[in-house]
Design a protein around this motif. Structure first.
Motif, PDB file in Angstrom:
ATOM      1  N   LEU A 190       0.842  -1.189   0.000  1.00  0.00           N
ATOM      2  CA  LEU A 190       0.000   0.000   0.000  1.00  0.00           C
ATOM      3  C   LEU A 190       0.876   1.236   0.000  1.00  0.00           C
ATOM      4  O   LEU A 190       1.802   1.346   0.803  1.00  0.00           O
ATOM      5  CB  LEU A 190      -0.907   0.032   1.234  1.00  0.00           C
ATOM      6  N   GLU A 191       0.577   2.176  -0.879  1.00  0.00           N
ATOM      7  CA  GLU A 191       1.275   3.458  -0.904  1.00  0.00           C
ATOM      8  C   GLU A 191       0.249   4.565  -1.097  1.00  0.00           C
ATOM      9  O   GLU A 191      -0.524   4.556  -2.054  1.00  0.00           O
ATOM     10  CB  GLU A 191       2.302   3.508  -2.029  1.00  0.00           C
ATOM     11  N   LYS A 192       0.225   5.483  -0.130  1.00  0.00           N
ATOM     12  CA  LYS A 192      -0.730   6.596  -0.164  1.00  0.00           C
ATOM     13  C   LYS A 192      -2.162   6.070  -0.264  1.00  0.00           C
ATOM     14  O   LYS A 192      -2.951   6.475  -1.137  1.00  0.00           O
ATOM     15  CB  LYS A 192      -0.414   7.542  -1.316  1.00  0.00           C
ATOM     16  N   VAL A 193      -2.491   5.170   0.650  1.00  0.00           N
ATOM     17  CA  VAL A 193      -3.810   4.549   0.668  1.00  0.00           C
ATOM     18  C   VAL A 193      -4.504   4.883   1.981  1.00  0.00           C
ATOM     19  O   VAL A 193      -3.894   4.832   3.053  1.00  0.00           O
ATOM     20  CB  VAL A 193      -3.695   3.020   0.494  1.00  0.00           C
ATOM     21  N   LEU A 194      -5.768   5.223   1.903  1.00  0.00           N
ATOM     22  CA  LEU A 194      -6.590   5.433   3.080  1.00  0.00           C
ATOM     23  C   LEU A 194      -7.367   4.154   3.370  1.00  0.00           C
ATOM     24  O   LEU A 194      -8.152   3.684   2.533  1.00  0.00           O
ATOM     25  CB  LEU A 194      -7.566   6.587   2.855  1.00  0.00           C
ATOM     26  N   VAL A 195      -7.141   3.568   4.569  1.00  0.00           N
ATOM     27  CA  VAL A 195      -7.886   2.393   5.025  1.00  0.00           C
ATOM     28  C   VAL A 195      -8.724   2.865   6.209  1.00  0.00           C
ATOM     29  O   VAL A 195      -8.199   3.045   7.313  1.00  0.00           O
ATOM     30  CB  VAL A 195      -6.938   1.252   5.428  1.00  0.00           C
ATOM     31  N   ALA A 196     -10.000   3.082   6.005  1.00  0.00           N
ATOM     32  CA  ALA A 196     -10.807   3.766   7.014  1.00  0.00           C
ATOM     33  C   ALA A 196     -12.223   3.202   7.101  1.00  0.00           C
ATOM     34  O   ALA A 196     -12.803   2.764   6.098  1.00  0.00           O
ATOM     35  CB  ALA A 196     -10.882   5.261   6.695  1.00  0.00           C
ATOM     36  N   ARG A 197     -12.731   3.213   8.345  1.00  0.00           N
ATOM     37  CA  ARG A 197     -14.123   2.879   8.627  1.00  0.00           C
ATOM     38  C   ARG A 197     -14.522   1.490   8.152  1.00  0.00           C
ATOM     39  O   ARG A 197     -15.673   1.231   7.805  1.00  0.00           O
ATOM     40  CB  ARG A 197     -15.058   3.948   8.052  1.00  0.00           C
ATOM     41  N   ASN A 198     -13.559   0.570   8.108  1.00  0.00           N
ATOM     42  CA  ASN A 198     -13.859  -0.824   7.836  1.00  0.00           C
ATOM     43  C   ASN A 198     -14.133  -1.547   9.152  1.00  0.00           C
ATOM     44  O   ASN A 198     -13.722  -1.088  10.217  1.00  0.00           O
ATOM     45  CB  ASN A 198     -12.685  -1.481   7.110  1.00  0.00           C
ATOM     46  N   SER A 199     -14.801  -2.697   9.086  1.00  0.00           N
ATOM     47  CA  SER A 199     -15.131  -3.422  10.310  1.00  0.00           C
ATOM     48  C   SER A 199     -15.064  -4.924  10.096  1.00  0.00           C
ATOM     49  O   SER A 199     -15.286  -5.421   8.983  1.00  0.00           O
ATOM     50  CB  SER A 199     -16.524  -3.031  10.802  1.00  0.00           C
ATOM     51  N   ALA A 200     -14.734  -5.644  11.184  1.00  0.00           N
ATOM     52  CA  ALA A 200     -14.659  -7.104  11.158  1.00  0.00           C
ATOM     53  C   ALA A 200     -15.312  -7.653  12.413  1.00  0.00           C
ATOM     54  O   ALA A 200     -15.112  -7.122  13.503  1.00  0.00           O
ATOM     55  CB  ALA A 200     -13.207  -7.560  11.065  1.00  0.00           C
ATOM     56  N   ASP A 201     -16.038  -8.739  12.252  1.00  0.00           N
ATOM     57  CA  ASP A 201     -16.714  -9.340  13.392  1.00  0.00           C
ATOM     58  C   ASP A 201     -15.765 -10.153  14.269  1.00  0.00           C
ATOM     59  O   ASP A 201     -16.186 -10.631  15.324  1.00  0.00           O
ATOM     60  CB  ASP A 201     -17.854 -10.242  12.910  1.00  0.00           C
TER      61      ASP A 201
ATOM     62  N   VAL B 242      -2.720  -9.823   8.203  1.00  0.00           N
ATOM     63  CA  VAL B 242      -1.618 -10.477   7.503  1.00  0.00           C
ATOM     64  C   VAL B 242      -1.418 -11.869   8.110  1.00  0.00           C
ATOM     65  O   VAL B 242      -1.111 -11.999   9.295  1.00  0.00           O
ATOM     66  CB  VAL B 242      -0.311  -9.673   7.613  1.00  0.00           C
ATOM     67  N   GLY B 243      -1.587 -12.911   7.304  1.00  0.00           N
ATOM     68  CA  GLY B 243      -1.461 -14.285   7.759  1.00  0.00           C
ATOM     69  C   GLY B 243      -0.047 -14.812   7.663  1.00  0.00           C
ATOM     70  O   GLY B 243       0.870 -14.120   7.202  1.00  0.00           O
ATOM     71  N   PRO B 244       0.185 -16.068   8.108  1.00  0.00           N
ATOM     72  CA  PRO B 244       1.512 -16.670   8.090  1.00  0.00           C
ATOM     73  C   PRO B 244       2.139 -16.654   6.695  1.00  0.00           C
ATOM     74  O   PRO B 244       1.464 -16.888   5.694  1.00  0.00           O
ATOM     75  CB  PRO B 244       1.263 -18.108   8.549  1.00  0.00           C
ATOM     76  N   GLU B 245       3.425 -16.345   6.642  1.00  0.00           N
ATOM     77  CA  GLU B 245       4.230 -16.312   5.424  1.00  0.00           C
ATOM     78  C   GLU B 245       3.807 -15.207   4.460  1.00  0.00           C
ATOM     79  O   GLU B 245       4.356 -15.102   3.367  1.00  0.00           O
ATOM     80  CB  GLU B 245       4.192 -17.666   4.711  1.00  0.00           C
ATOM     81  N   SER B 246       2.846 -14.411   4.854  1.00  0.00           N
ATOM     82  CA  SER B 246       2.426 -13.293   4.009  1.00  0.00           C
ATOM     83  C   SER B 246       3.115 -12.009   4.464  1.00  0.00           C
ATOM     84  O   SER B 246       3.587 -11.916   5.597  1.00  0.00           O
ATOM     85  CB  SER B 246       0.908 -13.118   4.060  1.00  0.00           C
ATOM     86  N   THR B 247       3.143 -11.029   3.564  1.00  0.00           N
ATOM     87  CA  THR B 247       3.856  -9.781   3.834  1.00  0.00           C
ATOM     88  C   THR B 247       3.008  -8.591   3.400  1.00  0.00           C
ATOM     89  O   THR B 247       2.393  -8.613   2.325  1.00  0.00           O
ATOM     90  CB  THR B 247       5.191  -9.744   3.074  1.00  0.00           C
ATOM     91  N   ALA B 248       3.013  -7.564   4.250  1.00  0.00           N
ATOM     92  CA  ALA B 248       2.371  -6.300   3.890  1.00  0.00           C
ATOM     93  C   ALA B 248       3.365  -5.164   4.094  1.00  0.00           C
ATOM     94  O   ALA B 248       3.993  -5.067   5.155  1.00  0.00           O
ATOM     95  CB  ALA B 248       1.125  -6.058   4.729  1.00  0.00           C
ATOM     96  N   VAL B 249       3.535  -4.330   3.082  1.00  0.00           N
ATOM     97  CA  VAL B 249       4.373  -3.135   3.173  1.00  0.00           C
ATOM     98  C   VAL B 249       3.444  -1.940   3.001  1.00  0.00           C
ATOM     99  O   VAL B 249       2.816  -1.770   1.955  1.00  0.00           O
ATOM    100  CB  VAL B 249       5.478  -3.130   2.107  1.00  0.00           C
TER     101      VAL B 249
END
Length: 580
Positions: A446-457, A465-472
């Motif tokens: 993600l670059e210059k991304v707005l992550v807002a007002r999301n929801s999870a139960d 981010v799960g095992p062996e996965s990567t987030a930058v």
């Protein structure tokens, strides 16, 4: 230039008796085409006759060759009059040849102009079917759809074995150019998708609304989608006291026990991959997701095919498999367009991708699926390398999508997803990853991304981010997201997250035993560089960062402040440079 004028295209001329009609559509539409001869065709015949006449006239205008003389010297009268006449004849022949070439060039330019402008298709679905068939048989072409027309499709053809289609499978370079034009499946028609691009085809779609596609149910696709973020932590050693399912009774009093408990309950959903793959795509490439008849109710792009969608809309589709509106296994680009109000029984309510997909200055809104409510990049539960594709999102919005299980906005599973200058806003998941979720060695940037007002139960309201996965995550903002149990902003379960020049602010977890409104790390790695974790909230401490290991690194330019009830105090391991 030729005087031929563009006329409405009603399909090819009638075929001679005895030529086998290939499609059900041909039989239905050929009656309307009998006797129709385009002016362009007549113009072509006239041009050929004219050219033939020109050649005869040029030949008549040329002087006969003078007889050869055995004696040297001139063969005509005195003062070279014969030579002058011969010279005048040669000049006239040259002029006639130049005029003939000019007419040929002009005719060629006219044919090129006609091809670029395309053939007009009357407001009749049978004529549209015939026009696409004709383009497929004649190396493609541009079809100008009628302005303001709704082409209503009432029947389908099985086509190439990828499921029934309302329009012929595109096998050449075909452009459908609309002008406020709609292509829709009739409400009472049998289930079929609208558009299908074959392995050698290239569809360009401009200014068209594609609406109402419906494909058959695919229970295998639905079962594959049911793999969640914390379930993947099953690969890690179980913690003491983790034998009770955290969701079966009260939420675990000690948050570290819950992931292992959920893993024990969810592992079976991910273990039948090889069997389901054999059932769905016997004989296919085991490293790739196979096309199924239930995929892509609006548009299916097969492996080797290509689609370019511009200034168009895909609305009200439902796929029984993956990709409610669009399923891409080849190469697809969607620009200045909208994919909305669609759903899938598997992955990708708006878009499913197992190829290369580019979303540019477009929106994916109000879609739903079991996983990847907006976009699904790969199939969870497949368990094979190469399940996901390459996803690029630029200056686009992914908003108000919903997943009954995981990843309300974007799911990437064994694939790569890159989002730049975009918004992931207001999405919801029934399990993990309200906004975005990376699983199974998925790569997320993600670059210059707005992550807002999301929801999870459950966990990871903003991003998981799960095992062996990567987030930058760079130069972004993760704010105002909500989860039930932990990781309101960001949760990692054995994965790696690098957070640079980013604010994780005002996220919340609201369950009775919830922790870590900002960042939750269970056995993974989190690195903060010039970033802020601020004003996040949880019911139990800490409200800022919770980690089960020493994998959280905070550089000197980052700050963890003003979180409630604490910043890091109460975490099993308190990261260095986190106070209070």
């Amino acid at each position: 230039m030729s005087n031929d004028e563009l006329t409405s295209y009603g399909g090819p001329p009638p075929v001679p008796p005895g030529r086998r009609r290939r499609k059900i559509w041909v039989a239905a539409g050929v009656a309307g085409l009998t006797g129709v001869v385009g002016l362009a065709a007549l113009g072509g015949v006239a041009a050929r006759d004219q050219k033939s006449g020109d050649r005869n006239n040029a030949s008549d205008a040329q002087p006969a060759a003078a007889p050869k003389s055995e004696a040297p010297g001139p063969t005509t009268g005195e003062n070279g009059r014969g030579d002058e006449e011969a010279g005048r004849g040669d000049d006239k022949a040259a002029r006639t040849g130049a005029e003939h070439k000019g007419r040929e060039a002009s005719s060629g330019e006219q044919r090129r102009d006609d091809k670029e402008r395309g053939h007009e298709v009357p407001c009749d679905s049978d004529k549209l079917i015939q026009a696409i068939e004709h383009a497929n048989d004649n190396r493609g072409g541009t079809l100008e759809l009628a302005k303001g027309c709704t082409y209503e499709l009432t029947r389908s053809d099985v086509g190439d074995g990828t499921g029934p289609n309302g329009l012929p499978v595109i096998t050449q370079a075909v452009t459908l150019a609309g002008r406020d034009t709609t292509i829709v499946r009739a409400a009472n028609a049998e289930p079929f998708r609208i558009l299908n691009v074959g392995r050698s085809g290239h569809l360009t779609l401009k200014n068209v609304v594609v609406k109402g596609g419906l494909t058959q149910a695919d229970p295998i696709a639905a079962s594959r989608a049911k793999v969640e973020l914390s379930a993947k932590a099953a690969a890690k050693p179980a913690k003491a006291g983790a034998g009770t399912n955290a969701k079966a009774g009260a939420k675990a009093a000690t948050p570290t026990k819950a992931p292992a408990a959920k893993a024990a309950a969810k592992v079976p959903a991910a273990t039948g991959a090889s069997a389901t793959e054999a059932a769905r795509g016997a004989g296919g490439d085991a490293t790739l997701v196979d096309v199924a008849p239930g995929d892509g109710a609006g548009l299916l792009v097969q492996r080797g095919g290509r689609a370019d969608v511009e200034h168009s809309e895909f609305l009200l589709h439902h796929a029984g498999g993956n990709g409610g509106a669009i399923a891409n296994f080849g190469t697809a680009r969607v620009a200045h367009s909208r994919v909305a109000t669609s759903s899938a029984g598997g992955v990708g309510g708006g878009v499913f991708n197992a190829g290369v997909f580019r979303l540019e200055e477009s929106s994916i809104t109000d879609n739903s699926a079991v996983a990847g409510g907006g976009i699904g990049n790969g199939v969870p539960g497949l368990g094979l390398p190469g399940a996901g594709g390459t996803l690029w999102v630029w200056k686009s919005t992914i908003e108000h999508n919903r997943a009954t299980d995981n990843a309300g906005g974007v799911l990437t599973y064994r694939g790569t997803a890159t989002l730049t200058q975009s918004r992931v806003v207001g999405n919801h998941s029934g399990e993990d990853g309200g906004g975005l979720l990376a699983l199974g060695d998925g790569q997320l940037a993600l670059e210059k991304v707005l992550v807002a007002r999301n929801s999870a139960d459950d966990t990871s309201g903003g991003l998981g981010v799960g095992p062996e996965s990567t987030a930058v995550i760079a130069q972004s903002e993760i704010t105002d997201n909500v989860a039930e149990r932990n990781g309101g902003g960001l949760a990692t379960y054995g994965g790696t997250a690098v957070v640079r020049d980013t604010a994780i602010v005002a996220n919340r977890v609201v369950g009775q035993n919830s922790v870590a409104g900002g960042i939750y790390n269970d056995g993974g790695q989190v690195r903060l560089e010039r970033s802020t974790v601020q004003a996040n909230f949880s019911v139990l401490p800490p409200g800022g960062i919770y980690t089960t290991n020493d994998g959280v690194r905070i550089d000197r330019s980052s700050a963890v402040t003003a979180n409630r009830p604490t910043n890091c105090s109460g975490s099993p391991v308190v990261p260095e440079r986190c106070f209070g």
